[in-house]
Design a protein around this motif. Structure first.
Motif, PDB file in Angstrom:
ATOM      1  N   GLU A  25       0.609  -1.172   0.130  1.00  0.00           N
ATOM      2  CA  GLU A  25      -0.113   0.055   0.613  1.00  0.00           C
ATOM      3  C   GLU A  25       0.935   1.472  -0.077  1.00  0.00           C
ATOM      4  N   SER A  26       2.542   0.779   0.111  1.00  0.00           N
ATOM      5  CA  SER A  26       3.170   2.136   0.053  1.00  0.00           C
ATOM      6  C   SER A  26       3.805   2.737  -1.507  1.00  0.00           C
ATOM      7  N   PHE A  27       3.937   2.019  -2.049  1.00  0.00           N
ATOM      8  CA  PHE A  27       4.955   2.078  -2.825  1.00  0.00           C
ATOM      9  C   PHE A  27       4.123   1.330  -4.528  1.00  0.00           C
ATOM     10  N   PRO A  28       3.880   2.402  -5.052  1.00  0.00           N
ATOM     11  CA  PRO A  28       3.595   1.795  -6.768  1.00  0.00           C
ATOM     12  C   PRO A  28       4.387   0.681  -7.498  1.00  0.00           C
ATOM     13  N   SER A  73      14.402   0.486   2.540  1.00  0.00           N
ATOM     14  CA  SER A  73      13.213   1.027   2.471  1.00  0.00           C
ATOM     15  C   SER A  73      13.010   0.840   3.797  1.00  0.00           C
ATOM     16  N   ILE A  74      11.785   1.888   4.359  1.00  0.00           N
ATOM     17  CA  ILE A  74      10.874   2.499   5.024  1.00  0.00           C
ATOM     18  C   ILE A  74       9.672   2.957   4.660  1.00  0.00           C
ATOM     19  N   ALA A  75       8.797   2.136   5.143  1.00  0.00           N
ATOM     20  CA  ALA A  75       7.586   2.832   5.259  1.00  0.00           C
ATOM     21  C   ALA A  75       6.288   2.598   6.530  1.00  0.00           C
ATOM     22  N   VAL A  76       5.190   3.043   6.879  1.00  0.00           N
ATOM     23  CA  VAL A  76       4.007   3.306   7.528  1.00  0.00           C
ATOM     24  C   VAL A  76       2.606   3.183   6.768  1.00  0.00           C
ATOM     25  N   SER A  80      -1.842   5.254   9.650  1.00  0.00           N
ATOM     26  CA  SER A  80      -1.178   5.740  10.685  1.00  0.00           C
ATOM     27  C   SER A  80       0.173   7.112  10.452  1.00  0.00           C
ATOM     28  N   ARG A  81       0.204   7.276   9.317  1.00  0.00           N
ATOM     29  CA  ARG A  81       1.025   7.835   8.860  1.00  0.00           C
ATOM     30  C   ARG A  81       0.765   9.829   9.346  1.00  0.00           C
ATOM     31  N   GLY A  82       1.135  10.187   9.786  1.00  0.00           N
ATOM     32  CA  GLY A  82       1.647  11.704  10.256  1.00  0.00           C
ATOM     33  C   GLY A  82       1.541  12.167  11.738  1.00  0.00           C
ATOM     34  N   ARG A  83       2.167  10.916  12.883  1.00  0.00           N
ATOM     35  CA  ARG A  83       2.001  10.673  14.318  1.00  0.00           C
ATOM     36  C   ARG A  83       3.438  10.192  14.514  1.00  0.00           C
ATOM     37  N   GLY A  84       4.284  10.670  13.696  1.00  0.00           N
ATOM     38  CA  GLY A  84       5.593  10.158  14.225  1.00  0.00           C
ATOM     39  C   GLY A  84       6.259   9.130  13.824  1.00  0.00           C
ATOM     40  N   ILE A  85       5.674   8.071  13.927  1.00  0.00           N
ATOM     41  CA  ILE A  85       6.053   6.308  13.929  1.00  0.00           C
ATOM     42  C   ILE A  85       7.333   6.756  12.328  1.00  0.00           C
ATOM     43  N   GLY A  86       7.261   7.203  11.270  1.00  0.00           N
ATOM     44  CA  GLY A  86       8.817   7.170  10.662  1.00  0.00           C
ATOM     45  C   GLY A  86       9.559   7.636  11.401  1.00  0.00           C
ATOM     46  N   LYS A  87       9.592   8.917  11.935  1.00  0.00           N
ATOM     47  CA  LYS A  87      10.223   9.207  12.310  1.00  0.00           C
ATOM     48  C   LYS A  87      11.170   8.492  13.542  1.00  0.00           C
ATOM     49  N   LYS A  88      10.444   7.874  14.467  1.00  0.00           N
ATOM     50  CA  LYS A  88      11.163   6.885  15.433  1.00  0.00           C
ATOM     51  C   LYS A  88      11.360   5.548  14.624  1.00  0.00           C
ATOM     52  N   ILE A 107      20.729   6.974   1.183  1.00  0.00           N
ATOM     53  CA  ILE A 107      19.019   6.908   0.922  1.00  0.00           C
ATOM     54  C   ILE A 107      18.439   7.022  -0.481  1.00  0.00           C
ATOM     55  N   GLU A 108      17.962   6.344  -0.953  1.00  0.00           N
ATOM     56  CA  GLU A 108      16.848   7.294  -2.809  1.00  0.00           C
ATOM     57  C   GLU A 108      15.980   7.016  -2.318  1.00  0.00           C
ATOM     58  N   VAL A 109      15.039   8.389  -2.777  1.00  0.00           N
ATOM     59  CA  VAL A 109      14.538   9.112  -3.333  1.00  0.00           C
ATOM     60  C   VAL A 109      13.504   9.932  -4.018  1.00  0.00           C
ATOM     61  N   SER A 112       9.272  13.422  -6.037  1.00  0.00           N
ATOM     62  CA  SER A 112       8.451  13.763  -5.797  1.00  0.00           C
ATOM     63  C   SER A 112       7.870  13.311  -4.534  1.00  0.00           C
ATOM     64  N   ASN A 113       8.768  12.692  -3.790  1.00  0.00           N
ATOM     65  CA  ASN A 113       7.967  11.991  -3.006  1.00  0.00           C
ATOM     66  C   ASN A 113       8.761  13.017  -1.458  1.00  0.00           C
ATOM     67  N   GLU A 114       7.745  14.609  -1.362  1.00  0.00           N
ATOM     68  CA  GLU A 114       7.924  15.562  -0.851  1.00  0.00           C
ATOM     69  C   GLU A 114       7.625  14.782   1.204  1.00  0.00           C
ATOM     70  N   ILE A 115       7.030  14.500   1.273  1.00  0.00           N
ATOM     71  CA  ILE A 115       6.509  13.715   3.165  1.00  0.00           C
ATOM     72  C   ILE A 115       8.326  13.375   3.368  1.00  0.00           C
ATOM     73  N   ALA A 116       8.670  12.485   2.399  1.00  0.00           N
ATOM     74  CA  ALA A 116       9.675  11.319   3.168  1.00  0.00           C
ATOM     75  C   ALA A 116      11.033  12.453   2.602  1.00  0.00           C
ATOM     76  N   ILE A 117      11.203  13.029   1.630  1.00  0.00           N
ATOM     77  CA  ILE A 117      11.971  14.165   1.561  1.00  0.00           C
ATOM     78  C   ILE A 117      12.452  14.533   2.579  1.00  0.00           C
ATOM     79  N   LYS A 121      15.481  15.056   5.588  1.00  0.00           N
ATOM     80  CA  LYS A 121      16.185  16.655   5.475  1.00  0.00           C
ATOM     81  C   LYS A 121      15.923  17.349   7.480  1.00  0.00           C
ATOM     82  N   LYS A 122      14.788  16.387   8.223  1.00  0.00           N
ATOM     83  CA  LYS A 122      14.734  16.847   8.985  1.00  0.00           C
ATOM     84  C   LYS A 122      15.699  15.903   9.802  1.00  0.00           C
ATOM     85  N   PHE A 123      16.213  14.890   9.813  1.00  0.00           N
ATOM     86  CA  PHE A 123      17.413  13.716  11.099  1.00  0.00           C
ATOM     87  C   PHE A 123      19.057  14.513   9.200  1.00  0.00           C
TER      88      PHE A 123
HETATM   89  C1  LIG Z   1       7.677   8.490   4.507  1.00  0.00           C
HETATM   90  C2  LIG Z   1       6.516   8.129   5.444  1.00  0.00           C
HETATM   91  C3  LIG Z   1       7.822   6.593   6.424  1.00  0.00           C
HETATM   92  C4  LIG Z   1       6.643   8.398   6.471  1.00  0.00           C
HETATM   93  O1  LIG Z   1       6.369   7.902   8.181  1.00  0.00           O
HETATM   94  P1  LIG Z   1       4.951   9.406   8.831  1.00  0.00           P
HETATM   95  O2  LIG Z   1       4.931   8.088  10.253  1.00  0.00           O
HETATM   96  O3  LIG Z   1       4.426   9.680   8.382  1.00  0.00           O
HETATM   97  O4  LIG Z   1       6.113  10.677   9.140  1.00  0.00           O
HETATM   98  P2  LIG Z   1       6.069  11.308  10.758  1.00  0.00           P
HETATM   99  O5  LIG Z   1       4.715  11.094  11.138  1.00  0.00           O
HETATM  100  O6  LIG Z   1       7.118  10.705  11.937  1.00  0.00           O
HETATM  101  O7  LIG Z   1       6.138  12.732   9.930  1.00  0.00           O
HETATM  102  C5  LIG Z   1       7.614  12.642  10.017  1.00  0.00           C
HETATM  103  C6  LIG Z   1       8.179  14.059   9.222  1.00  0.00           C
HETATM  104  O8  LIG Z   1       7.220  14.037   8.009  1.00  0.00           O
HETATM  105  C7  LIG Z   1       7.350  15.034   7.419  1.00  0.00           C
HETATM  106  N1  LIG Z   1       5.703  15.301   6.735  1.00  0.00           N
HETATM  107  C8  LIG Z   1       5.302  13.850   7.847  1.00  0.00           C
HETATM  108  N2  LIG Z   1       3.509  13.764   6.948  1.00  0.00           N
HETATM  109  C9  LIG Z   1       3.145  15.010   6.394  1.00  0.00           C
HETATM  110  C10 LIG Z   1       2.950  15.857   4.927  1.00  0.00           C
HETATM  111  N3  LIG Z   1       1.573  15.201   4.778  1.00  0.00           N
HETATM  112  N4  LIG Z   1       3.545  17.304   4.312  1.00  0.00           N
HETATM  113  C11 LIG Z   1       4.728  17.536   4.648  1.00  0.00           C
HETATM  114  N5  LIG Z   1       5.620  16.421   5.098  1.00  0.00           N
HETATM  115  C12 LIG Z   1       5.053  15.578   5.832  1.00  0.00           C
HETATM  116  C13 LIG Z   1       8.118  16.002   8.637  1.00  0.00           C
HETATM  117  O9  LIG Z   1       8.937  16.757   8.054  1.00  0.00           O
HETATM  118  C14 LIG Z   1       8.156  15.169   9.510  1.00  0.00           C
HETATM  119  O10 LIG Z   1       7.964  15.705  11.065  1.00  0.00           O
HETATM  120  P3  LIG Z   1       6.873  16.641  11.567  1.00  0.00           P
HETATM  121  O11 LIG Z   1       5.949  15.918  12.160  1.00  0.00           O
HETATM  122  O12 LIG Z   1       7.859  17.052  12.264  1.00  0.00           O
HETATM  123  O13 LIG Z   1       6.629  17.950  10.817  1.00  0.00           O
HETATM  124  C15 LIG Z   1       5.502   7.368   4.757  1.00  0.00           C
HETATM  125  O14 LIG Z   1       4.326   8.843   4.616  1.00  0.00           O
HETATM  126  C16 LIG Z   1       5.620   6.387   4.468  1.00  0.00           C
HETATM  127  O15 LIG Z   1       5.388   5.545   4.666  1.00  0.00           O
HETATM  128  N6  LIG Z   1       5.224   7.028   3.204  1.00  0.00           N
HETATM  129  C17 LIG Z   1       4.844   5.972   2.269  1.00  0.00           C
HETATM  130  C18 LIG Z   1       6.907   5.103   1.486  1.00  0.00           C
HETATM  131  C19 LIG Z   1       7.441   5.768   1.360  1.00  0.00           C
HETATM  132  O16 LIG Z   1       7.542   6.768   0.729  1.00  0.00           O
HETATM  133  N7  LIG Z   1       8.635   5.818   1.941  1.00  0.00           N
HETATM  134  C20 LIG Z   1      10.136   6.561   1.763  1.00  0.00           C
HETATM  135  C21 LIG Z   1      10.338   5.500   0.537  1.00  0.00           C
HETATM  136  S1  LIG Z   1      11.790   6.466   0.371  1.00  0.00           S
END
Ligand SMILES: CC(C)(COP(=O)(O)OP(=O)(O)OC[C@H]1O[C@@H](n2cnc3c(N)ncnc32)[C@H](O)[C@@H]1OP(=O)(O)O)[C@@H](O)C(=O)NCCC(=O)NCCS
Length: 149
Positions: A25-28, A73-76, A80-88, A107-109, A112-117, A121-123
């Motif tokens: 559900e996370s990757f095309p 790989s890293i995926a949530v 459950s996204r946007g709750r700090g799980i990716g950061k953890k 890491i390669e990303v 267009s994957n702004e959320i992951a980028i 960057k945050k780290f």
């Molecule tokens: C990338 C991913 C792992 C992040 O996990 P997450 O649990 O949603 O992330 P977090 O809640 O820990 O947020 C971490 C940071 O991501 C960024 N972020 C999270 N949601 C965001 C959103 N909707 N828009 C922009 N930035 C966002 C923020 O920098 C956020 O830090 P902040 O909360 O201190 O601002 C998740 O979105 C995911 O599984 N995506 C699909 C798979 C993927 O693309 N993996 C990366 C492959 S390289």
């Protein structure tokens, strides 16, 4: 939801089906299940995030050339996204790769994957390269690195 209710632990083979469900559900272009299984036999880090007994995310990192960490790989889970799980997960991955001798992590990303980028960057990850046509659909990858102390 509070981040301290999220447990991060080593993945086991019993988690494979849930990990694969998150991957799909996370990757095309998800990794096939046998590849996700193969990483259990590769030296490195394979972790899951768990809330209330349910797997909500996973991450894989390996070491190449003794001192280069590589996040495979890293995926949530979507819901459950946007709750700090990716950061953890990323924090734990960096800590463990560092403990295994990584001086740098790569890491390669998708570009267009702004959320992951944003997450990387945050780290402190910085984009050092762009690889055109890296993904099967032709999208470019940004190659991001962090230097560890
Ligand atoms: C990338 C991913 C792992 C992040 O996990 P997450 O649990 O949603 O992330 P977090 O809640 O820990 O947020 C971490 C940071 O991501 C960024 N972020 C999270 N949601 C965001 C959103 N909707 N828009 C922009 N930035 C966002 C923020 O920098 C956020 O830090 P902040 O909360 O201190 O601002 C998740 O979105 C995911 O599984 N995506 C699909 C798979 C993927 O693309 N993996 C990366 C492959 S390289």
């Amino acid at each position: 939801m509070f981040t301290n209710s999220i447990e991060v632990r080593d993945a086991t083979l019993k988690d494979l089906n849930e990990i694969y469900a998150i991957e799909k559900e996370s990757f095309p272009d998800p990794y096939p299940k046998p590849l996700l299984k193969a990483f259990f036999y590769h030296p490195g880090i394979y972790i899951v995030a768990v809330i209330g007994g349910e797997i909500v995310g996973y991450a894989i990192g390996i070491i190449r050339f003794r001192s280069l960490g590589h996040i495979i790989s890293i995926a949530v889970r979507k819901e459950s996204r946007g709750r700090g799980i990716g950061k953890k997960l990323l924090k734990e991955l960096i800590k463990r790769l560092s403990a295994m001798g990584a001086k740098k992590i790569r890491i390669e990303v998708r570009e267009s994957n702004e959320i992951a980028i944003n997450l990387y960057k945050k780290f402190g990850f910085v984009t050092k390269e762009k690889i055109f046509g890296y993904y099967p659909d032709g999208e470019a990858a940004l190659v991001m690195f962090i230097d560890l102390p």
